[in-house]
Design an enzyme around this catalytic site. Structure first.
Site, PDB file in Angstrom:
ATOM      1  N   HIS A  60       0.819  -1.212   0.000  1.00  0.00           N
ATOM      2  CA  HIS A  60       0.000   0.000   0.000  1.00  0.00           C
ATOM      3  C   HIS A  60       0.857   1.268   0.000  1.00  0.00           C
ATOM      4  O   HIS A  60       0.446   2.287  -0.555  1.00  0.00           O
ATOM      5  CB  HIS A  60      -0.964  -0.035   1.184  1.00  0.00           C
ATOM      6  CG  HIS A  60      -1.986  -1.131   1.059  1.00  0.00           C
ATOM      7  ND1 HIS A  60      -2.610  -1.707   2.131  1.00  0.00           N
ATOM      8  CD2 HIS A  60      -2.473  -1.770  -0.040  1.00  0.00           C
ATOM      9  CE1 HIS A  60      -3.451  -2.651   1.708  1.00  0.00           C
ATOM     10  NE2 HIS A  60      -3.381  -2.704   0.396  1.00  0.00           N
TER      11      HIS A  60
ATOM     12  N   HIS B 255      -7.719  -7.858  -8.077  1.00  0.00           N
ATOM     13  CA  HIS B 255      -8.081  -8.703  -6.925  1.00  0.00           C
ATOM     14  C   HIS B 255      -8.282  -7.735  -5.757  1.00  0.00           C
ATOM     15  O   HIS B 255      -7.370  -7.510  -4.964  1.00  0.00           O
ATOM     16  CB  HIS B 255      -6.971  -9.702  -6.594  1.00  0.00           C
ATOM     17  CG  HIS B 255      -6.651 -10.665  -7.707  1.00  0.00           C
ATOM     18  ND1 HIS B 255      -6.053 -10.280  -8.878  1.00  0.00           N
ATOM     19  CD2 HIS B 255      -6.864 -12.004  -7.806  1.00  0.00           C
ATOM     20  CE1 HIS B 255      -5.897 -11.342  -9.660  1.00  0.00           C
ATOM     21  NE2 HIS B 255      -6.377 -12.395  -9.029  1.00  0.00           N
TER      22      HIS B 255
ATOM     23  N   SER C 209      -6.434  -1.705  -0.909  1.00  0.00           N
ATOM     24  CA  SER C 209      -5.852  -1.041  -2.077  1.00  0.00           C
ATOM     25  C   SER C 209      -6.837  -0.073  -2.740  1.00  0.00           C
ATOM     26  O   SER C 209      -6.479   1.053  -3.110  1.00  0.00           O
ATOM     27  CB  SER C 209      -5.381  -2.097  -3.079  1.00  0.00           C
ATOM     28  OG  SER C 209      -6.360  -3.097  -3.266  1.00  0.00           O
TER      29      SER C 209
ATOM     30  N   GLU D 191     -13.427  -8.615  -8.090  1.00  0.00           N
ATOM     31  CA  GLU D 191     -13.298  -9.506  -6.941  1.00  0.00           C
ATOM     32  C   GLU D 191     -14.205 -10.697  -7.182  1.00  0.00           C
ATOM     33  O   GLU D 191     -15.294 -10.542  -7.721  1.00  0.00           O
ATOM     34  CB  GLU D 191     -13.679  -8.728  -5.662  1.00  0.00           C
ATOM     35  CG  GLU D 191     -13.775  -9.529  -4.399  1.00  0.00           C
ATOM     36  CD  GLU D 191     -12.512 -10.293  -3.997  1.00  0.00           C
ATOM     37  OE1 GLU D 191     -11.422  -9.708  -3.939  1.00  0.00           O
ATOM     38  OE2 GLU D 191     -12.643 -11.517  -3.744  1.00  0.00           O
TER      39      GLU D 191
ATOM     40  N   GLY E 238     -10.209 -11.364 -12.140  1.00  0.00           N
ATOM     41  CA  GLY E 238      -9.326 -10.222 -12.393  1.00  0.00           C
ATOM     42  C   GLY E 238      -8.477 -10.378 -13.644  1.00  0.00           C
ATOM     43  O   GLY E 238      -8.209  -9.401 -14.352  1.00  0.00           O
TER      44      GLY E 238
ATOM     45  N   ASP F   9      -3.081  -8.351  -7.487  1.00  0.00           N
ATOM     46  CA  ASP F   9      -2.750  -8.754  -6.112  1.00  0.00           C
ATOM     47  C   ASP F   9      -3.478 -10.052  -5.753  1.00  0.00           C
ATOM     48  O   ASP F   9      -4.363 -10.067  -4.902  1.00  0.00           O
ATOM     49  CB  ASP F   9      -3.176  -7.589  -5.189  1.00  0.00           C
ATOM     50  CG  ASP F   9      -2.869  -7.852  -3.740  1.00  0.00           C
ATOM     51  OD1 ASP F   9      -2.028  -8.713  -3.443  1.00  0.00           O
ATOM     52  OD2 ASP F   9      -3.493  -7.174  -2.886  1.00  0.00           O
TER      53      ASP F   9
HETATM   54  N1  SAM Z   1      -5.876  -5.935  -3.102  1.00  0.00           N
HETATM   55  C1  SAM Z   1      -6.447  -6.091  -1.765  1.00  0.00           C
HETATM   56  C2  SAM Z   1      -5.850  -5.054  -0.859  1.00  0.00           C
HETATM   57  O1  SAM Z   1      -4.656  -4.740  -0.996  1.00  0.00           O
HETATM   58  O2  SAM Z   1      -6.554  -4.529  -0.017  1.00  0.00           O
HETATM   59  C3  SAM Z   1      -6.234  -7.469  -1.214  1.00  0.00           C
HETATM   60  C4  SAM Z   1      -6.615  -8.585  -2.128  1.00  0.00           C
HETATM   61  S1  SAM Z   1      -6.402 -10.209  -1.489  1.00  0.00           S
HETATM   62  C5  SAM Z   1      -4.674 -10.410  -1.385  1.00  0.00           C
HETATM   63  C6  SAM Z   1      -6.820 -11.189  -2.887  1.00  0.00           C
HETATM   64  C7  SAM Z   1      -8.295 -11.212  -3.229  1.00  0.00           C
HETATM   65  O3  SAM Z   1      -8.456 -11.817  -4.516  1.00  0.00           O
HETATM   66  C8  SAM Z   1      -9.172 -12.018  -2.298  1.00  0.00           C
HETATM   67  O4  SAM Z   1     -10.167 -11.176  -1.770  1.00  0.00           O
HETATM   68  C9  SAM Z   1      -9.804 -13.108  -3.185  1.00  0.00           C
HETATM   69  O5  SAM Z   1     -11.152 -13.373  -2.869  1.00  0.00           O
HETATM   70  C10 SAM Z   1      -9.708 -12.484  -4.541  1.00  0.00           C
HETATM   71  N2  SAM Z   1      -9.633 -13.393  -5.696  1.00  0.00           N
HETATM   72  C11 SAM Z   1      -9.129 -14.651  -5.772  1.00  0.00           C
HETATM   73  N3  SAM Z   1      -9.102 -15.074  -7.049  1.00  0.00           N
HETATM   74  C12 SAM Z   1      -9.569 -14.053  -7.818  1.00  0.00           C
HETATM   75  C13 SAM Z   1      -9.735 -13.852  -9.211  1.00  0.00           C
HETATM   76  N4  SAM Z   1      -9.398 -14.803 -10.104  1.00  0.00           N
HETATM   77  N5  SAM Z   1     -10.215 -12.675  -9.652  1.00  0.00           N
HETATM   78  C14 SAM Z   1     -10.554 -11.692  -8.749  1.00  0.00           C
HETATM   79  N6  SAM Z   1     -10.416 -11.818  -7.421  1.00  0.00           N
HETATM   80  C15 SAM Z   1      -9.927 -12.976  -6.953  1.00  0.00           C
END
Ligand code: SAM
Length: 282
Positions: free
Chosen positions: A19, A42, A100, A118, A144, A164
């Site tokens: 971040h 993500h 993020s 998401e 994503g 991410d």
């Molecule tokens: N970017 C966020 C932040 O910094 O606040 C944190 C994201 S977290 C590490 C990863 C997220 O990706 C999870 O909430 C999960 O549910 C989601 N996720 C998993 N596979 C995904 C996909 N193929 N496309 C979109 N989201 C996905």
């Protein structure tokens, strides 16, 4: 699968690095009047309550954002991030940690827009309610990586993508590399930040080698490692590979990383690293 919930890890040292760098990337886009586009592939929940049972389970934020909260020597490079955390917690006690999308939303001007992807239904709902009524924000219950194919290049032609993933899948590094190459072909001038966990040096070196071979012309790797490698392959550090990092970002990171490493260290082994994988500022 979707068992990962970022709430367990919200505000940990990896989030602070991610971040902090994301804030610098976002700020770099504010220099021109023309609007920018932000894609969060993500996105998670957008905002995390550190008093929730998730965050309280391992209290990872205590060796992350909580240390920034109490630091009185925050370097200039991290001040906007610190201000965002402060603005979220106006009562003077640290309760919420920004995700993020919250960070970029803080920087967004009327001419800018963001798309948040998401897959987890609960996290999508959280995003929808946080950004309800915001004309500049689109939330997609979508994969994503597919969104990168569908939405790039954006009409604005300037902007930033944060990729991410949760790294629940064994082949996540391969998926990420494939997405990075395709996205670069579609939008060679976009700024991209690819997050990855460091579990063992070998896997990280493999990722860097493949990025070096990708044909992407400007690539900067940023790392913060907290612990020595273990046989269980738990996360010992964290990194971001940046495509088209803004001019002089590397200099700013050279000032930020030693401070971050000292402030977040959990033992004597903590180290940081900054390395151009391709190209460089001259
Ligand atoms: N970017 C966020 C932040 O910094 O606040 C944190 C994201 S977290 C590490 C990863 C997220 O990706 C999870 O909430 C999960 O549910 C989601 N996720 C998993 N596979 C995904 C996909 N193929 N496309 C979109 N989201 C996905």
């Amino acid at each position: 699968m979707l068992s990962y919930r970022h709430g367990f890890h919200a505000g940990n040292f990896a989030d602070v690095l991610k971040h902090g760098v994301l804030t610098l990337l976002g700020e770099s886009l504010l220099g021109k009047e023309k609007g920018f586009f932000y894609l969060d592939t993500h996105a998670g929940a957008g905002l995390y309550d550190l008093a929730s049972p998730f965050a309280r389970k391992n209290r990872e934020y205590q060796s992350g954002v909580a240390r920034i909260w109490v630091a009185n020597d925050v370097p200039e490079e991290l001040r906007t991030y610190r201000d965002i955390v402060r603005a979220l917690n106006p009562d003077g006690a640290l309760r919420y940690s920004p995700g993020s999308s919250w960070i970029i939303h803080y920087l967004l001007r009327p001419q800018d827009r963001m798309v948040l992807c998401e897959l987890h239904p609960t996290e999508v709902e959280a995003l929808r309610s946080r950004f309800a009524g915001q004309r500049r924000v689109t939330v997609r219950h979508d994969d994503g990586y597919q969104a990168m194919k569908a939405l790039l290049p954006p009409a604005e032609r300037r902007g930033l993508v944060l990729c991410d993933p949760a790294f629940e899948l064994r082949d996540e590094r391969e998926r990420l590399l494939e997405a990075a190459q395709l996205a670069y072909r579609r939008w060679p001038t976009g700024i991209f930040a690819y997050w990855h966990p460091i579990q063992e040096r070998r896997a990280t070196d493999w990722l860097y080698r493949r990025f070096r071979q990708s044909g992407i012309e400007r690539l900067l790797a940023v790392e913060l490692t907290m612990f020595p490698e273990t046989a269980e392959r738990r996360m010992i550090g964290t990194g971001l590979v940046l495509v088209n990092p803004p001019w002089r970002l590397a200099d700013r990171l050279t000032r930020l990383l030693p401070w971050l490493c000292d402030t977040l260290r959990q033992g004597p082994e903590a180290t940081w690293r900054l390395e151009w994988l391709a190209g460089a500022d001259d």
